[in-house]
Enzyme design. Structure first.
Site, short mmCIF file in Angstrom:
data_model
loop_
_atom_site.label_atom_id
_atom_site.label_comp_id
_atom_site.label_asym_id
_atom_site.label_seq_id
_atom_site.Cartn_x
_atom_site.Cartn_y
_atom_site.Cartn_z
N LYS A 124 -13.93 8.70 -0.10
CA LYS A 124 -14.09 7.67 1.21
C LYS A 124 -15.45 7.39 1.70
O LYS A 124 -16.50 8.03 1.42
CB LYS A 124 -13.48 8.59 2.35
CG LYS A 124 -12.17 9.33 2.14
CD LYS A 124 -11.05 8.40 2.62
CE LYS A 124 -9.80 9.04 2.64
NZ LYS A 124 -8.46 7.97 2.79
N LYS A 129 2.84 3.14 0.31
CA LYS A 129 3.35 4.54 0.74
C LYS A 129 4.86 4.49 0.71
O LYS A 129 5.46 4.08 1.86
CB LYS A 129 2.53 4.78 2.13
CG LYS A 129 0.97 5.30 1.78
CD LYS A 129 0.32 5.25 3.13
CE LYS A 129 -0.97 5.94 3.02
NZ LYS A 129 -1.92 5.53 2.02
MG LIG Z 1 -6.17 4.46 1.71
#
Ligand SMILES: [Mg+2]
Length: 314
Positions: free
Chosen positions: A141, A246
């Site tokens: 991240k 997703k």
């Molecule tokens: Mg992501």
């Protein structure tokens, strides 16, 4: 052919081992619903509804209301007409009875999520060994702390990574135009970078489109393409980069399948912390629909204390 099913559902609630720090806040428990359908000959089908409202799906209570309002006997027509405003329900019901399912997902490579910040280095050292020969994929991240601090850690990460490994950077929409450009200039010089994910916020589509045309490093959209409606919209507006899908909140699997196939969408499938019921269904779609050999983002079993035993009895 229309089928009729006996329908039951049970909500579940799973505690994360450690509350999950996300860009959208702290997440402590994963709530969802397991549905059970039994057809005319007694065959049982399980499905999972695993909403993430802050990512674009319905809320848990909207999903519960929908299940509660259904009769105890439902037809396949009902299953295929769950409204588009309930994408996690569409996935749960339809994937339960998905007859186009394959089961060839065992050999899909997994992307490994590194801890945020400097802790990533320790995990990376432990994970890679000199004998590692297969292509490992890691995700880190960015956009979490100061740019200069992150670049220093990034530099060490790159030097630790074997040339055969791949690194994904996920900004969760947290970069500015300037830092996005600086990251991409660096990434363009490095062979290990697979892609930069969601550099800018959802409302900054045109700027991301410009970045995807300006740099060699591919850009993946995630937050921008959370549901099938948004996937279609970004595609119509010209997105030909990577789509992070997703599946559990994207909506109807049959419509997703049709869209991805007809447009040869370059996708990376990823988890929403669903149980193995939703995960199997999502991985099925991944193995069928990912057009490039990319690792999937489902390495999440360590995040829960309950080892995938959600303790539902019917
Ligand atoms: Mg992501």
């Amino acid at each position: 052919m229309t089928h009729t099913y006996n329908f039951e559902f049970k909500p579940y609630c799973r505690k994360f081992r450690q509350p999950l720090q996300t860009y959208h806040g702290i997440w402590e428990t994963r709530e969802g619903i397991i549905i059970r359908l039994i057809d005319e000959i007694g065959k049982i089908y399980l499905g999972e509804i695993a909403p993430i409202p802050w990512f674009g799906s319905e809320t848990m209570s909207q999903a519960l209301d929908f299940c509660q309002a259904l009769p105890s006997q439902i037809s396949s027509e009902t299953i295929f007409s769950v409204p588009d405003c309930l994408p996690a329900c569409q996935f749960g019901f339809e994937s339960a009875i998905d007859r186009d399912r394959t089961t060839k997902f065992a050999n899909l490579a997994q992307s490994i999520l590194l801890p945020t910040g400097e802790a990533a280095l320790g995990t990376l050292h432990k994970t890679i060994s000199p004998k590692t020969t297969n292509c490992d994929t890691f995700k880190w991240k960015i956009g979490v702390s100061e740019f200069s601090t992150e670049v220093r850690v990034f530099d060490r990460l790159i030097r630790t990574l074997p040339d055969t490994a791949k690194l994904r950077l996920d900004a969760n929409g947290g970069l500015s135009w300037e830092t996005a450009n600086r990251w991409l200039e660096m990434c363009d010089r490095l062979p290990q970078i697979e892609f930069l994910e969601q550099p800018l916020g959802v409302d900054r589509f045109s700027e991301m489109l410009a970045l995807s045309q300006q740099y060699r490093t591919p850009i993946a959209l995630d937050e921008s393409v959370s549901t099938l409606d948004r996937i279609r919209d970004c595609h119509t507006r010209g997105w030909r980069g990577i789509f992070v899908i997703k599946a559990a909140i994207a909506g109807s699997p049959s419509q997703l399948r049709a869209f991805c196939k007809s447009h040869a969408v370059d996708s990376v499938f990823s988890s929403v912390f669903e149980t193995q019921i939703g995960r199997k269904a999502a991985l099925n779609l991944a193995s069928e629909l990912q057009v490039k050999p990319r690792a999937v983002g489902f390495g999440i079993s360590d995040w829960f204390a309950d080892k995938d035993e959600i303790g539902i009895e019917w």
